[in-house]
Motif scaffolding. Structure first.
Motif: not given
Length: 357
Positions: A82-92
């Protein structure tokens, strides 16, 4: 008595709070808060999050009675994702098999898709945590708070080991803080909460009852052993009086009975009928009480909303269906379960016993 007084003893400053904040600022982790039921573990955790840490994002989660050790890693994964930046959401999401759901009332993270379930089965939450930790941006600070960790297992050593393993995996800028009845004496950042000092009891009760004498407060303090929960219940149940009425014997049981009588009749009925349940929500409570009391879902929702403002009921978030979920304080719930005839009328007690059987 003062208007709009706060009966939860969360208005009292406690020295342990400063210690916890210092640990967080020094990036010490894990931090563990422990103590017996009713001493204020959840309260101090919430105070730490809401005060003095404006520059630090925090995510608070609850362990529930049906959870196991793997759920500790799941909750931490969800907080980290939930704390990941938006640009890392897909990868996460792709790495961990996480999917995002938006249940009624708010967004959340879940393993709801077939692909997600397969990923979880293949990798497990421990591997998900490792991957998410590697993906987490350097320098981004986060405080993850996990309450009621004693519910994870009967094996206390296993709980401590799981907390330590999770903390060892987390990025350096992420601080893990846990709370529960689980003691952890050999952890240097463990903080033990105990009862109120006499000075704290005086401060709290004189704030609620301005006319009360220090001598009367000392008597109450001695009778209750400085127990924050019972001091709060005493204050709330005597809301209409200028001074609290001190029970002469069986003090804690008398305060429980007095507090129960202070509640609205429908609140009492719902609490008695649902006492065996670990958690409450509109749907579940309606199933339990609709036939006996004629409560529909709207009525149940109104009762739960009212109870959420009481000392003994805690809001713990939403379940997988998006329903607001509540927990009755363990001390009070055990009183309702053990002998409902001591808390209410014989008719209500008979209904409660019938529902449980």
């Amino acid at each position: 008595m003062t208007e709009a007084s706060v009966f939860l003893a969360d208005s009292i400053s406690r020295p342990e709070e400063e210690i916890i904040v210092q640990y967080i600022q020094e990036r010490e982790s894990p931090i563990h808060i422990f103590g017996e039921p009713g001493v204020g573990k959840t309260t101090i955790l919430e105070r730490v999050i809401t005060g003095g840490l404006a520059d630090l994002d925090a995510d608070m989660r609850n362990i529930r009675a049906n959870h196991g050790l793997n759920d500790l890693f799941r909750e931490i994964c969800h907080a980290l994702f939930a704390a990941l930046p938006e640009d890392k959401k897909d990868e996460g999401r792709q790495f961990a098999g996480l999917s995002v759901s938006s249940p009624v009332g708010g967004a959340g993270v879940s393993f709801e898709s077939v692909e997600a379930e397969a990923s979880r089965a293949q990798f497990g939450y421990r591997d998900s945590l490792l991957g998410l930790s590697e993906l987490f941006p350097e320098g981004q600070r986060l405080l993850i708070c996990i309450d009621d960790v004693h519910e994870l297992s009967d094996d206390e050593r296993a709980i401590r080991g799981a907390i330590q393993e999770a903390d060892d995996t987390l990025p350096a800028e992420v601080v893990l803080i846990t709370a529960g009845r689980l003691a952890w004496d050999d952890l240097k950042t463990a903080v033990s909460l105990s009862m109120f000092t006499e000075e704290q009891t005086v401060t709290f009760l004189q704030d609620v009852f301005p006319e009360i004498s220090a001598g009367r407060v000392r008597t109450i303090h001695d009778q209750l052993g400085g127990h924050p929960l019972y001091i709060g219940l005493l204050a709330e149940s005597d809301v209409e009086q200028e001074l609290p009425d001190i029970p002469e014997r069986e003090v804690q049981q008398e305060i429980e009975q007095r507090y129960f009588a202070f509640l609205e009749p429908d609140e009492r009925r719902l609490l008695l009928a649902t006492a065996p349940l670990d958690e409450l929500n509109e749907e579940l409570c309606t199933q339990v009480v609709s036939e006996e009391y004629g409560f529909d879902r709207v009525t149940v929702g109104d009762i739960l909303d009212s109870l959420s403002t009481r000392t003994v009921v805690q809001t713990i978030g939403r379940n997988a269906d998006g329903l607001q979920t509540f927990k009755v304080h363990d001390v009070f719930r055990e009183s309702c379960k053990s002998d409902p005839t001591t808390l209410t009328s014989p008719a209500e007690a008979r209904v409660s016993i019938t529902l449980r059987n």
